[in-house]
Design a protein around this motif. Structure first.
Motif, PDB file in Angstrom:
ATOM      1  N   UNK A  65      54.792  47.084  68.452  1.00  0.00           N
ATOM      2  CA  UNK A  65      53.385  47.476  68.461  1.00  0.00           C
ATOM      3  C   UNK A  65      53.294  48.990  68.376  1.00  0.00           C
ATOM      4  N   UNK A  66      52.697  49.498  67.287  1.00  0.00           N
ATOM      5  CA  UNK A  66      52.669  50.949  67.060  1.00  0.00           C
ATOM      6  C   UNK A  66      51.282  51.387  66.609  1.00  0.00           C
ATOM      7  N   UNK A  67      50.322  51.454  67.525  1.00  0.00           N
ATOM      8  CA  UNK A  67      48.960  51.851  67.146  1.00  0.00           C
ATOM      9  C   UNK A  67      48.858  53.187  66.424  1.00  0.00           C
ATOM     10  N   UNK A  68      49.640  54.236  66.798  1.00  0.00           N
ATOM     11  CA  UNK A  68      49.481  55.506  66.073  1.00  0.00           C
ATOM     12  C   UNK A  68      49.746  55.392  64.581  1.00  0.00           C
ATOM     13  N   UNK A  69      50.649  54.470  64.193  1.00  0.00           N
ATOM     14  CA  UNK A  69      50.955  54.295  62.776  1.00  0.00           C
ATOM     15  C   UNK A  69      49.782  53.640  62.058  1.00  0.00           C
ATOM     16  N   UNK A  70      49.097  52.738  62.761  1.00  0.00           N
ATOM     17  CA  UNK A  70      48.015  51.994  62.130  1.00  0.00           C
ATOM     18  C   UNK A  70      46.673  52.715  62.226  1.00  0.00           C
ATOM     19  N   UNK A  71      46.595  53.776  63.016  1.00  0.00           N
ATOM     20  CA  UNK A  71      45.316  54.442  63.234  1.00  0.00           C
ATOM     21  C   UNK A  71      44.812  55.088  61.945  1.00  0.00           C
ATOM     22  N   UNK A  72      43.483  55.295  61.900  1.00  0.00           N
ATOM     23  CA  UNK A  72      42.850  55.918  60.752  1.00  0.00           C
ATOM     24  C   UNK A  72      43.160  57.416  60.737  1.00  0.00           C
ATOM     25  N   UNK A  73      42.959  58.077  59.578  1.00  0.00           N
ATOM     26  CA  UNK A  73      43.175  59.541  59.514  1.00  0.00           C
ATOM     27  C   UNK A  73      42.211  60.276  60.446  1.00  0.00           C
ATOM     28  N   UNK A  74      42.545  61.526  60.738  1.00  0.00           N
ATOM     29  CA  UNK A  74      41.697  62.336  61.617  1.00  0.00           C
ATOM     30  C   UNK A  74      40.313  62.509  61.019  1.00  0.00           C
ATOM     31  N   UNK A  75      39.322  62.390  61.878  1.00  0.00           N
ATOM     32  CA  UNK A  75      37.948  62.793  61.554  1.00  0.00           C
ATOM     33  C   UNK A  75      37.593  63.943  62.481  1.00  0.00           C
ATOM     34  N   UNK A  76      36.954  64.943  61.945  1.00  0.00           N
ATOM     35  CA  UNK A  76      36.448  66.019  62.788  1.00  0.00           C
ATOM     36  C   UNK A  76      34.961  65.774  63.014  1.00  0.00           C
ATOM     37  N   UNK A  77      34.556  65.707  64.259  1.00  0.00           N
ATOM     38  CA  UNK A  77      33.157  65.450  64.581  1.00  0.00           C
ATOM     39  C   UNK A  77      32.630  66.584  65.450  1.00  0.00           C
ATOM     40  N   UNK A  78      31.358  66.879  65.269  1.00  0.00           N
ATOM     41  CA  UNK A  78      30.695  67.910  66.074  1.00  0.00           C
ATOM     42  C   UNK A  78      29.691  67.212  66.975  1.00  0.00           C
ATOM     43  N   UNK A  79      29.791  67.485  68.249  1.00  0.00           N
ATOM     44  CA  UNK A  79      28.906  66.838  69.212  1.00  0.00           C
ATOM     45  C   UNK A  79      28.146  67.910  69.981  1.00  0.00           C
ATOM     46  N   UNK A 107      39.156  62.805  66.100  1.00  0.00           N
ATOM     47  CA  UNK A 107      39.321  61.406  66.457  1.00  0.00           C
ATOM     48  C   UNK A 107      39.936  60.641  65.296  1.00  0.00           C
ATOM     49  N   UNK A 108      40.602  59.563  65.609  1.00  0.00           N
ATOM     50  CA  UNK A 108      41.116  58.658  64.590  1.00  0.00           C
ATOM     51  C   UNK A 108      40.252  57.401  64.480  1.00  0.00           C
ATOM     52  N   UNK A 109      39.043  57.466  65.007  1.00  0.00           N
ATOM     53  CA  UNK A 109      38.106  56.370  64.811  1.00  0.00           C
ATOM     54  C   UNK A 109      37.681  56.324  63.353  1.00  0.00           C
TER      55      UNK A 109
END
Length: 323
Positions: A33-47, A216-218
């Motif tokens: 189980x390797x979630x970092x490999x399956x995660x989406x690319x970085x998104x930069x968000x401004x909050x 985030x990798x969301x």
């Protein structure tokens, strides 16, 4: 076999019982189980966050003592903690701890250095942390709601989240924040019986807007996806090894994740599609759980950024990623 290939395990060979009405399942060994490999690319968000104007210069008297500081806040009705790591390269921690009342909080400096601060510097740090603790206690509800709003926006693909941008989702955010608040007791149960202040209704003269950049990798919801946003919930808090996947809009149960263990040591995870769902696969459940992990990381980053802003600090460098 590649290191991250999944090695299905027959659930019949495992000691944990699986519901017979959910036949579609996939079991992944913990080592595979390797979630970092399956995660989406970085998104930069401004909050953006509303903060009281009293926060603006709150740290001016101690800022020269801090090098890329990290301030962590652990709230609680009975006990609370503010832990400050003032310098990136030093084994140094400043802590304010209290039970019931911030006024009775104890202050300590933990360091390998014999005297990391002068007497006046210690006094200034203590006064600042005590004032910060009072402010965080007063605006704890606003903190919870603001972080829930960031989670609500970013998981739905919004890269710039602010109080004004989230009016359409305000009811959903209120429900999330209300569930957290009700779990910890009504406002009247807080020390002194005082109701927590609300920054959203404090008025422009009392508040100012501050922003933070988070990474985030969301992943943004896929266009036309049957279930664009999926929540992962714990139906039984006493059993964290049993999680449920729920459509965030329809609240339909889509599947389950079970942690398989041997004498308390997890060795695999089973993903089970609900028997009345025909547009979900076990692979979907795996991806949604990966996104759930990234969502939890984002919530923690947003929370820490807001704590910094309420304390009068800039958002921490540790959560300002670059793409």
């Amino acid at each position: 076999m590649a290191p991250n290939d999944r090695d299905p395990v027959d659930p019949a060979d495992t000691p944990s019982p699986l519901p017979p009405e959910m036949p579609r399942s996939l079991t992944i060994l913990r080592d595979e189980d390797a979630p970092p490999v399956r995660a989406a690319p970085w998104r930069e968000v401004r909050v953006a966050f509303l903060v009281p104007t009293t926060s603006t210069d709150a740290a001016s008297g101690v800022r020269h003592l801090l090098d890329e500081p990290e301030l962590h806040f652990s709230p609680g009705l009975r006990q609370g903690t503010l832990a400050l790591m003032p310098r990136r390269s030093a084994l140094l921690r400043v802590v304010l701890e209290w039970e019931w009342s911030v006024e009775a909080a104890s202050f300590s400096v933990n360091s390998f250095e014999p005297e990391p601060f002068t007497s006046d510097e210690r006094d200034a740090l203590e006064a600042w942390l005590r004032a910060t603790a009072r402010r965080l206690q007063l605006f704890e509800g606003a903190l919870t709601r603001a972080v829930a709003r960031v989670d609500h926006d970013v998981v739905r693909g919004i890269d710039t989240s602010s109080p004004e941008s989230s009016l359409a989702g305000a009811a959903a955010v209120a429900r999330v924040a209300g569930a957290v608040t009700s779990a910890s007791g009504p406002d009247e149960s807080r020390p002194g019986g005082a109701r927590a202040a609300d920054l959203a209704t404090a008025g422009p003269a009392a508040t100012t807007m501050r922003t933070a950049t988070l990474g985030t990798r969301l992943a943004s919801p896929a266009h036309g996806a049957p279930h664009p946003v999926v929540d992962v919930t714990l139906p039984d808090a006493s059993d964290p090894g049993w999680e449920v996947f729920v459509d965030a809009t329809s609240r339909q149960t889509l599947g389950y994740r079970r942690t398989l263990d041997d004498d308390g040591s997890a060795y695999a995870f089973s993903y089970l599609v609900a028997d009345d769902v025909d547009d979900v696969t076990p692979d979907d459940l795996v991806d949604w759980h990966d996104q759930h992990i990234q969502r939890q990381l984002l919530v923690e980053d947003a929370r820490q950024a807001y704590v910094h802003l309420l304390a009068g600090l800039e958002p921490p460098v540790s959560v300002q990623y670059t793409v």
